[in-house]
Design a protein around this motif. Structure first.
Motif, PDB file in Angstrom:
ATOM      1  N   SER A  42       0.849  -1.201   0.000  1.00 28.71           N
ATOM      2  CA  SER A  42       0.000   0.000   0.000  1.00 28.71           C
ATOM      3  C   SER A  42       0.880   1.246   0.000  1.00 28.71           C
ATOM      4  CB  SER A  42      -0.918  -0.004   1.223  1.00 28.71           C
ATOM      5  OG  SER A  42      -0.137   0.026   2.407  1.00 28.71           O
ATOM      6  N   THR A  43       0.269   2.375  -0.283  1.00 30.02           N
ATOM      7  CA  THR A  43       1.023   3.626  -0.419  1.00 30.02           C
ATOM      8  C   THR A  43       1.699   4.050   0.880  1.00 30.02           C
ATOM      9  OG1 THR A  43      -1.005   4.864  -0.007  1.00 30.02           O
ATOM     10  CG2 THR A  43      -0.378   4.532  -2.308  1.00 30.02           C
ATOM     11  N   ASP A  44       1.182   3.592   2.032  1.00 37.08           N
ATOM     12  CA  ASP A  44       1.788   3.992   3.304  1.00 37.08           C
ATOM     13  C   ASP A  44       2.817   2.982   3.821  1.00 37.08           C
ATOM     14  OD1 ASP A  44       0.012   1.984   3.885  1.00 37.08           O
ATOM     15  OD2 ASP A  44      -0.965   3.024   5.563  1.00 37.08           O
ATOM     16  N   ASP A  45       3.153   1.987   3.014  1.00 34.96           N
ATOM     17  CA  ASP A  45       4.163   1.008   3.434  1.00 34.96           C
ATOM     18  C   ASP A  45       5.510   1.717   3.575  1.00 34.96           C
ATOM     19  OD1 ASP A  45       6.350  -1.081   2.973  1.00 34.96           O
ATOM     20  OD2 ASP A  45       4.573  -2.347   3.118  1.00 34.96           O
ATOM     21  N   PRO A  46       6.226   1.510   4.690  1.00 35.71           N
ATOM     22  CA  PRO A  46       7.513   2.197   4.894  1.00 35.71           C
ATOM     23  C   PRO A  46       8.529   1.947   3.778  1.00 35.71           C
ATOM     24  CG  PRO A  46       6.854   1.018   6.886  1.00 35.71           C
ATOM     25  CD  PRO A  46       5.851   0.674   5.821  1.00 35.71           C
ATOM     26  N   ARG A  47       8.475   0.774   3.139  1.00 41.78           N
ATOM     27  CA  ARG A  47       9.412   0.482   2.045  1.00 41.78           C
ATOM     28  C   ARG A  47       9.153   1.382   0.843  1.00 41.78           C
ATOM     29  NH1 ARG A  47       8.175  -5.817   2.154  1.00 41.78           N
ATOM     30  NH2 ARG A  47       6.167  -4.890   2.690  1.00 41.78           N
ATOM     31  N   ILE A  48       7.874   1.667   0.573  1.00 42.34           N
ATOM     32  CA  ILE A  48       7.537   2.582  -0.525  1.00 42.34           C
ATOM     33  C   ILE A  48       8.013   3.990  -0.194  1.00 42.34           C
ATOM     34  CG2 ILE A  48       5.585   3.760  -1.617  1.00 42.34           C
ATOM     35  CD1 ILE A  48       4.272   1.135  -2.020  1.00 42.34           C
ATOM     36  N   LEU A  49       7.760   4.417   1.034  1.00 41.54           N
ATOM     37  CA  LEU A  49       8.176   5.758   1.445  1.00 41.54           C
ATOM     38  C   LEU A  49       9.694   5.898   1.388  1.00 41.54           C
ATOM     39  CD1 LEU A  49       5.654   6.244   4.392  1.00 41.54           C
ATOM     40  CD2 LEU A  49       5.452   7.056   2.035  1.00 41.54           C
ATOM     41  N   ASP A  50      10.425   4.838   1.741  1.00 44.01           N
ATOM     42  CA  ASP A  50      11.896   4.869   1.663  1.00 44.01           C
ATOM     43  C   ASP A  50      12.374   5.050   0.221  1.00 44.01           C
ATOM     44  OD1 ASP A  50      12.187   4.562   4.378  1.00 44.01           O
ATOM     45  OD2 ASP A  50      12.685   2.427   4.291  1.00 44.01           O
ATOM     46  N   VAL A  51      11.757   4.301  -0.719  1.00 42.68           N
ATOM     47  CA  VAL A  51      12.158   4.412  -2.125  1.00 42.68           C
ATOM     48  C   VAL A  51      11.840   5.803  -2.661  1.00 42.68           C
ATOM     49  CG1 VAL A  51      11.766   3.523  -4.470  1.00 42.68           C
ATOM     50  CG2 VAL A  51      11.963   1.931  -2.551  1.00 42.68           C
ATOM     51  N   CYS A  52      10.673   6.353  -2.288  1.00 48.30           N
ATOM     52  CA  CYS A  52      10.315   7.708  -2.727  1.00 48.30           C
ATOM     53  C   CYS A  52      11.323   8.723  -2.212  1.00 48.30           C
ATOM     54  CB  CYS A  52       8.916   8.076  -2.239  1.00 48.30           C
ATOM     55  SG  CYS A  52       7.592   7.215  -3.096  1.00 48.30           S
ATOM     56  N   GLN A  53      11.695   8.591  -0.955  1.00 45.07           N
ATOM     57  CA  GLN A  53      12.670   9.526  -0.375  1.00 45.07           C
ATOM     58  C   GLN A  53      14.026   9.358  -1.052  1.00 45.07           C
ATOM     59  OE1 GLN A  53      13.524   8.925   3.809  1.00 45.07           O
ATOM     60  NE2 GLN A  53      14.146  11.053   4.061  1.00 45.07           N
ATOM     61  N   GLN A  54      14.435   8.116  -1.271  1.00 47.85           N
ATOM     62  CA  GLN A  54      15.720   7.825  -1.910  1.00 47.85           C
ATOM     63  C   GLN A  54      15.808   8.437  -3.306  1.00 47.85           C
ATOM     64  OE1 GLN A  54      16.249   3.691  -3.260  1.00 47.85           O
ATOM     65  NE2 GLN A  54      18.155   3.639  -2.080  1.00 47.85           N
ATOM     66  N   GLN A  55      14.671   8.451  -4.036  1.00 46.74           N
ATOM     67  CA  GLN A  55      14.680   8.948  -5.406  1.00 46.74           C
ATOM     68  C   GLN A  55      14.023  10.322  -5.549  1.00 46.74           C
ATOM     69  OE1 GLN A  55      14.301   6.271  -8.596  1.00 46.74           O
ATOM     70  NE2 GLN A  55      14.749   4.468  -7.374  1.00 46.74           N
ATOM     71  N   ASN A  56      13.760  10.959  -4.390  1.00 48.96           N
ATOM     72  CA  ASN A  56      13.250  12.328  -4.368  1.00 48.96           C
ATOM     73  C   ASN A  56      11.940  12.479  -5.153  1.00 48.96           C
ATOM     74  OD1 ASN A  56      13.384  14.954  -3.441  1.00 48.96           O
ATOM     75  ND2 ASN A  56      14.499  15.689  -5.237  1.00 48.96           N
ATOM     76  N   VAL A  57      10.978  11.579  -4.878  1.00 47.74           N
ATOM     77  CA  VAL A  57       9.669  11.593  -5.538  1.00 47.74           C
ATOM     78  C   VAL A  57       8.593  11.810  -4.473  1.00 47.74           C
ATOM     79  CG1 VAL A  57       7.997  10.184  -6.813  1.00 47.74           C
ATOM     80  CG2 VAL A  57      10.404  10.133  -7.451  1.00 47.74           C
ATOM     81  N   ASP A  58       7.649  12.672  -4.752  1.00 47.31           N
ATOM     82  CA  ASP A  58       6.553  12.963  -3.830  1.00 47.31           C
ATOM     83  C   ASP A  58       5.673  11.721  -3.666  1.00 47.31           C
ATOM     84  OD1 ASP A  58       4.361  13.886  -2.444  1.00 47.31           O
ATOM     85  OD2 ASP A  58       3.926  15.537  -3.825  1.00 47.31           O
ATOM     86  N   PRO A  59       5.530  11.170  -2.450  1.00 45.37           N
ATOM     87  CA  PRO A  59       4.689   9.975  -2.248  1.00 45.37           C
ATOM     88  C   PRO A  59       3.230  10.176  -2.655  1.00 45.37           C
ATOM     89  CG  PRO A  59       6.052  10.390  -0.315  1.00 45.37           C
ATOM     90  CD  PRO A  59       6.212  11.578  -1.217  1.00 45.37           C
ATOM     91  N   ALA A  60       2.769  11.438  -2.750  1.00 53.49           N
ATOM     92  CA  ALA A  60       1.391  11.693  -3.164  1.00 53.49           C
ATOM     93  C   ALA A  60       1.147  11.302  -4.617  1.00 53.49           C
ATOM     94  CB  ALA A  60       1.053  13.173  -2.959  1.00 53.49           C
ATOM     95  N   LEU A  61       2.211  11.161  -5.414  1.00 57.63           N
ATOM     96  CA  LEU A  61       2.085  10.777  -6.824  1.00 57.63           C
ATOM     97  C   LEU A  61       1.988   9.270  -7.022  1.00 57.63           C
ATOM     98  CD1 LEU A  61       4.817  13.166  -8.293  1.00 57.63           C
ATOM     99  CD2 LEU A  61       2.331  13.544  -8.204  1.00 57.63           C
ATOM    100  N   VAL A  62       2.195   8.512  -5.950  1.00 64.75           N
ATOM    101  CA  VAL A  62       2.317   7.051  -6.011  1.00 64.75           C
ATOM    102  C   VAL A  62       0.956   6.388  -5.813  1.00 64.75           C
ATOM    103  CG1 VAL A  62       3.291   5.090  -4.728  1.00 64.75           C
ATOM    104  CG2 VAL A  62       4.706   7.081  -5.235  1.00 64.75           C
ATOM    105  N   SER A  63       0.704   5.298  -6.562  1.00 61.06           N
ATOM    106  CA  SER A  63      -0.556   4.555  -6.402  1.00 61.06           C
ATOM    107  C   SER A  63      -0.383   3.272  -5.597  1.00 61.06           C
ATOM    108  CB  SER A  63      -1.147   4.220  -7.771  1.00 61.06           C
ATOM    109  OG  SER A  63      -0.315   3.310  -8.439  1.00 61.06           O
ATOM    110  N   GLY A  64       0.842   2.913  -5.261  1.00 66.64           N
ATOM    111  CA  GLY A  64       1.132   1.686  -4.521  1.00 66.64           C
ATOM    112  C   GLY A  64       2.399   1.058  -5.062  1.00 66.64           C
ATOM    113  N   GLY A  65       2.591  -0.212  -4.769  1.00 72.09           N
ATOM    114  CA  GLY A  65       3.792  -0.881  -5.248  1.00 72.09           C
ATOM    115  C   GLY A  65       3.759  -2.355  -4.931  1.00 72.09           C
ATOM    116  N   CYS A  66       4.921  -2.978  -5.049  1.00 70.99           N
ATOM    117  CA  CYS A  66       5.018  -4.396  -4.715  1.00 70.99           C
ATOM    118  C   CYS A  66       6.446  -4.750  -4.356  1.00 70.99           C
ATOM    119  CB  CYS A  66       4.504  -5.276  -5.844  1.00 70.99           C
ATOM    120  SG  CYS A  66       5.625  -5.409  -7.223  1.00 70.99           S
ATOM    121  N   SER A  67       6.567  -5.882  -3.702  1.00 71.91           N
ATOM    122  CA  SER A  67       7.853  -6.457  -3.352  1.00 71.91           C
ATOM    123  C   SER A  67       8.022  -7.724  -4.183  1.00 71.91           C
ATOM    124  CB  SER A  67       7.863  -6.802  -1.857  1.00 71.91           C
ATOM    125  OG  SER A  67       8.881  -7.714  -1.550  1.00 71.91           O
TER     126      SER A  67
END
Length: 196
Positions: A42-67
């Protein structure tokens, strides 16, 4: 299909048979069998937030992800984190069948990368990824809900370096297998068995 549709359809464990053609004669043969384990995030998963921060992308633009995790298909231990990747979907707001995804670790080179994707009308997913010294292209499509195909190429400035073909079939979970067995037990519980 959107990328999140694709992730949800891919969730679970897949048995992969991989054939790899290396055009560099010194490269080791990477053909074989493995398991791919896919979990939707989900969009609030800490792993997604880490990748967004690492690549300087606003998490509000994200729809989710996967491992994605890989392991030897006969290995029943916890998958090795060195064979895992987090993918984060950043869809195109005007056309959700296209977009970018962030990846904490690339398939070709183990560095954070951004890939560009699009889905064709027939559902085939194409991903283009630029690395520091390579360019990767992957196509993936579902034959049915439990069988999919992936084809990949890795290209360098001087030509194609590697091509791979993977056929993947969904592994049935123990709980789903038990449900199927119970369903068949109930179907045949009232039926007499013919004696020889």
């Amino acid at each position: 299909m959107t990328m999140m549709d694709f992730f949800r359809k891919s969730e679970g464990v897949w048995f992969t048979q991989r054939t790899v053609h290396n055009f560099d004669t010194a490269a080791a043969d990477e053909s074989g069998e493995s398991n791919v384990i896919v979990d939707v995030l989900s969009t609030d998963d800490p792993r997604i937030l880490d990748v967004c921060q690492q690549q300087n992308v606003d998490p509000a633009l994200v729809s989710g992800g996967c491992s994605f995790m890989w392991q030897d298909n006969l290995d029943d231990t916890v998958p090795n984190e060195n064979y895992a990747a987090i993918l984060v979907d950043v869809p195109n707001p005007s056309n959700p069948r296209t977009g970018k995804f962030l990846r904490n670790r690339g398939y070709v080179e183990g560095i954070p990368v951004i890939g560009i994707y699009h889905f064709a009308d027939d559902g085939v997913l194409t991903i283009e990824t630029e690395y520091e010294t390579n360019q990767g292209q992957e196509r993936c499509w579902f034959i049915n809900d439990h069988f999919r195909v992936r084809v990949m190429t890795v290209q360098m400035i001087n030509g194609v370096k590697q091509m791979a073909y993977c056929s993947e079939r969904r592994c049935i979970s123990h709980s789903a297998l038990e449900e199927m067995l119970e369903h068949n037990r109930l179907r045949f519980s009232g039926v007499g068995v013919l004696s020889p």
